[in-house]
Design a protein around this motif. Structure first.
Motif, PDB file in Angstrom:
ATOM      1  N   TRP A 186       0.690  -1.433  -0.068  1.00 35.01           N
ATOM      2  CA  TRP A 186       0.162  -0.111   0.552  1.00 35.01           C
ATOM      3  C   TRP A 186       0.463   0.782  -0.373  1.00 35.01           C
ATOM      4  O   TRP A 186       1.692   1.181   1.387  1.00 35.01           O
ATOM      5  CB  TRP A 186      -0.783  -0.331   1.002  1.00 35.01           C
ATOM      6  CG  TRP A 186      -1.823  -1.356   1.438  1.00 35.01           C
ATOM      7  CD1 TRP A 186      -1.564  -2.389   1.951  1.00 35.01           C
ATOM      8  CD2 TRP A 186      -3.099  -1.132   1.043  1.00 35.01           C
ATOM      9  NE1 TRP A 186      -2.621  -3.104   1.790  1.00 35.01           N
ATOM     10  CE2 TRP A 186      -3.284  -2.567   0.782  1.00 35.01           C
ATOM     11  CE3 TRP A 186      -3.515  -0.643   0.299  1.00 35.01           C
ATOM     12  CZ2 TRP A 186      -4.966  -2.747   0.878  1.00 35.01           C
ATOM     13  CZ3 TRP A 186      -5.157  -0.297  -0.152  1.00 35.01           C
ATOM     14  CH2 TRP A 186      -5.519  -1.517  -0.237  1.00 35.01           C
ATOM     15  N   VAL A 187       0.815   1.997  -0.907  1.00 34.10           N
ATOM     16  CA  VAL A 187       1.691   3.446  -0.801  1.00 34.10           C
ATOM     17  C   VAL A 187       0.562   4.118  -0.498  1.00 34.10           C
ATOM     18  O   VAL A 187      -0.188   4.785  -1.503  1.00 34.10           O
ATOM     19  CB  VAL A 187       2.329   3.591  -2.543  1.00 34.10           C
ATOM     20  CG1 VAL A 187       2.634   4.852  -2.413  1.00 34.10           C
ATOM     21  CG2 VAL A 187       2.495   2.205  -2.700  1.00 34.10           C
ATOM     22  N   ASP A 188       1.181   5.095   0.017  1.00 28.99           N
ATOM     23  CA  ASP A 188      -0.032   6.744   0.595  1.00 28.99           C
ATOM     24  C   ASP A 188       0.778   7.775  -0.369  1.00 28.99           C
ATOM     25  O   ASP A 188       2.216   8.330  -0.315  1.00 28.99           O
ATOM     26  CB  ASP A 188       0.406   6.898   1.951  1.00 28.99           C
ATOM     27  CG  ASP A 188      -0.132   8.038   2.423  1.00 28.99           C
ATOM     28  OD1 ASP A 188      -0.277   8.829   2.164  1.00 28.99           O
ATOM     29  OD2 ASP A 188       0.813   8.509   3.411  1.00 28.99           O
ATOM     30  N   ALA A 189       0.265   7.696  -1.714  1.00 32.17           N
ATOM     31  CA  ALA A 189       0.648   8.015  -2.808  1.00 32.17           C
ATOM     32  C   ALA A 189       0.943  10.262  -2.636  1.00 32.17           C
ATOM     33  O   ALA A 189       1.226  10.479  -4.293  1.00 32.17           O
ATOM     34  CB  ALA A 189       0.224   7.148  -3.631  1.00 32.17           C
ATOM     35  N   ASP A 190       0.051  10.809  -1.629  1.00 34.86           N
ATOM     36  CA  ASP A 190       0.038  12.514  -2.607  1.00 34.86           C
ATOM     37  C   ASP A 190       0.998  12.432  -2.136  1.00 34.86           C
ATOM     38  O   ASP A 190       1.682  13.763  -2.802  1.00 34.86           O
ATOM     39  CB  ASP A 190      -0.207  12.344  -1.162  1.00 34.86           C
ATOM     40  CG  ASP A 190      -2.588  11.867  -1.681  1.00 34.86           C
ATOM     41  OD1 ASP A 190      -2.594  12.439  -2.743  1.00 34.86           O
ATOM     42  OD2 ASP A 190      -3.758  12.055  -0.433  1.00 34.86           O
ATOM     43  N   ALA A 191       2.628  12.013  -1.303  1.00 31.87           N
ATOM     44  CA  ALA A 191       4.024  12.510  -1.110  1.00 31.87           C
ATOM     45  C   ALA A 191       4.489  12.197  -1.168  1.00 31.87           C
ATOM     46  O   ALA A 191       5.441  12.351  -0.967  1.00 31.87           O
ATOM     47  CB  ALA A 191       3.428  13.358   0.057  1.00 31.87           C
ATOM     48  N   CYS A 192       4.555  10.523  -1.573  1.00 34.54           N
ATOM     49  CA  CYS A 192       5.474   9.782  -2.616  1.00 34.54           C
ATOM     50  C   CYS A 192       6.348   9.981  -3.157  1.00 34.54           C
ATOM     51  O   CYS A 192       5.346  10.745  -4.529  1.00 34.54           O
ATOM     52  CB  CYS A 192       4.925   8.934  -2.704  1.00 34.54           C
ATOM     53  SG  CYS A 192       6.206   7.079  -2.787  1.00 34.54           S
ATOM     54  N   PRO A 193       7.458  10.630  -3.601  1.00 36.39           N
ATOM     55  CA  PRO A 193       8.819  11.082  -4.386  1.00 36.39           C
ATOM     56  C   PRO A 193       8.037   9.512  -5.156  1.00 36.39           C
ATOM     57  O   PRO A 193       8.326   8.352  -5.545  1.00 36.39           O
ATOM     58  CB  PRO A 193       9.367  10.843  -3.983  1.00 36.39           C
ATOM     59  CG  PRO A 193      10.410  11.004  -2.260  1.00 36.39           C
ATOM     60  CD  PRO A 193       8.292  10.367  -2.141  1.00 36.39           C
ATOM     61  N   GLY A 194       8.038  10.499  -6.710  1.00 33.52           N
ATOM     62  CA  GLY A 194       8.417   9.606  -8.292  1.00 33.52           C
ATOM     63  C   GLY A 194       8.566   8.698  -8.052  1.00 33.52           C
ATOM     64  O   GLY A 194       8.945   7.403  -8.876  1.00 33.52           O
ATOM     65  N   VAL A 195      10.221   9.085  -7.481  1.00 38.86           N
ATOM     66  CA  VAL A 195      11.709   8.142  -8.528  1.00 38.86           C
ATOM     67  C   VAL A 195      10.634   6.995  -7.009  1.00 38.86           C
ATOM     68  O   VAL A 195      11.592   5.791  -7.385  1.00 38.86           O
ATOM     69  CB  VAL A 195      13.042   8.976  -7.542  1.00 38.86           C
ATOM     70  CG1 VAL A 195      12.890   9.518  -8.414  1.00 38.86           C
ATOM     71  CG2 VAL A 195      12.615   9.233  -6.197  1.00 38.86           C
ATOM     72  N   ILE A 196      10.115   6.782  -5.840  1.00 34.32           N
ATOM     73  CA  ILE A 196      10.349   5.715  -5.098  1.00 34.32           C
ATOM     74  C   ILE A 196       9.276   4.985  -5.668  1.00 34.32           C
ATOM     75  O   ILE A 196       8.858   3.572  -6.227  1.00 34.32           O
ATOM     76  CB  ILE A 196       9.454   6.291  -3.473  1.00 34.32           C
ATOM     77  CG1 ILE A 196      11.149   7.270  -3.324  1.00 34.32           C
ATOM     78  CG2 ILE A 196       9.270   5.440  -2.585  1.00 34.32           C
ATOM     79  CD1 ILE A 196      11.923   6.041  -3.476  1.00 34.32           C
ATOM     80  N   LYS A 197       7.549   6.057  -6.390  1.00 38.73           N
ATOM     81  CA  LYS A 197       6.777   4.883  -7.114  1.00 38.73           C
ATOM     82  C   LYS A 197       8.063   4.076  -8.145  1.00 38.73           C
ATOM     83  O   LYS A 197       6.864   3.124  -8.342  1.00 38.73           O
ATOM     84  CB  LYS A 197       5.484   5.323  -7.137  1.00 38.73           C
ATOM     85  CG  LYS A 197       5.073   6.909  -6.385  1.00 38.73           C
ATOM     86  CD  LYS A 197       3.778   7.435  -7.379  1.00 38.73           C
ATOM     87  CE  LYS A 197       3.370   8.764  -5.710  1.00 38.73           C
ATOM     88  NZ  LYS A 197       2.777   9.892  -6.714  1.00 38.73           N
ATOM     89  N   GLU A 198       7.921   4.640  -8.445  1.00 38.40           N
ATOM     90  CA  GLU A 198       9.415   4.240  -9.462  1.00 38.40           C
ATOM     91  C   GLU A 198       9.679   2.232  -9.369  1.00 38.40           C
ATOM     92  O   GLU A 198       9.377   1.556 -10.148  1.00 38.40           O
ATOM     93  CB  GLU A 198      10.004   4.881 -10.347  1.00 38.40           C
ATOM     94  CG  GLU A 198       9.856   5.609 -11.233  1.00 38.40           C
ATOM     95  CD  GLU A 198       8.454   5.747 -12.883  1.00 38.40           C
ATOM     96  OE1 GLU A 198       9.031   4.234 -12.773  1.00 38.40           O
ATOM     97  OE2 GLU A 198       6.826   5.837 -12.700  1.00 38.40           O
ATOM     98  N   VAL A 201       3.358  -0.875   4.142  1.00 41.87           N
ATOM     99  CA  VAL A 201       3.013   0.911   3.642  1.00 41.87           C
ATOM    100  C   VAL A 201       3.826   1.116   4.027  1.00 41.87           C
ATOM    101  O   VAL A 201       4.965   1.417   4.255  1.00 41.87           O
ATOM    102  CB  VAL A 201       1.861   0.625   4.923  1.00 41.87           C
ATOM    103  CG1 VAL A 201       1.437   2.445   4.476  1.00 41.87           C
ATOM    104  CG2 VAL A 201       0.274   0.127   5.170  1.00 41.87           C
ATOM    105  N   VAL A 202       4.002   1.830   1.956  1.00 38.34           N
ATOM    106  CA  VAL A 202       5.140   2.881   2.203  1.00 38.34           C
ATOM    107  C   VAL A 202       4.528   4.745   2.561  1.00 38.34           C
ATOM    108  O   VAL A 202       3.322   4.732   2.255  1.00 38.34           O
ATOM    109  CB  VAL A 202       5.406   2.922   0.367  1.00 38.34           C
ATOM    110  CG1 VAL A 202       6.811   3.909   0.327  1.00 38.34           C
ATOM    111  CG2 VAL A 202       5.917   1.637   0.550  1.00 38.34           C
TER     112      VAL A 202
END
Length: 149
Positions: free
Chosen positions: A4-16, A71-72
């Motif tokens: 699960w990713v708390d995606a609102d503030a997660c950096p794009g490079v981490i999402k990749e 959870v990230v």
């Protein structure tokens, strides 16, 4: 295990990094945010848009996260809640929150918030660096390798 990713503030490079890991390890991964997110076409990766509002995405993650999930998030109160539910919490800078460390992190967060409320300038977090990216990738690999065993 699900990610699960708390995606609102997660950096794009981490999402990749997470996207590549999800594909490589075939792990269901869900990004949760209060805005539309683009994700690569994959049967393992999806995004959920929740309503706007304070901690709505966090509440969704807490309600869905199960023991053994990852959870990230950089949100320390969210990390504390998912740890209580038996999930693991990993900061985008590579810090794995644990039951042994989360109380200290919450206390420090509350202390800093108190300073800011009193008008004391505390500054923000350091800029996201290549070392942070590498620390996250290494910690994620260790967690996924442990899961594979």
């Amino acid at each position: 295990m699900r990610i699960w990713v708390d995606a609102d503030a997660c950096p794009g490079v981490i999402k990749e990094i997470i996207f590549r890991a999800a594909e490589r390890c075939r792990i269901e991964t869900t990004l949760v945010a209060n805005q539309m997110l683009r994700t690569p076409p994959s049967k393992y990766i999806r995004a959920i848009q929740v309503a706007h509002g304070f901690d709505v995405a966090d509440a969704h993650i807490v309600a869905q996260a199960a023991p053994g999930d990852l959870v990230v998030t950089a949100d320390i109160p969210l990390a504390a809640l998912v740890i209580e539910r038996g999930a693991q919490a990993l900061n985008p800078r590579g810090e794995l929150y644990t039951t042994a460390t989360i109380r200290e992190r919450l206390n420090l967060r509350d202390f800093m918030e108190g300073l800011r409320a009193a008008g004391i300038e505390t500054g923000g977090p350091a800029a996201f660096s290549q070392a942070d990216r590498q620390a996250f990738a290494n910690q994620l690999d260790r967690l996924l390798a442990r899961l594979a065993r």
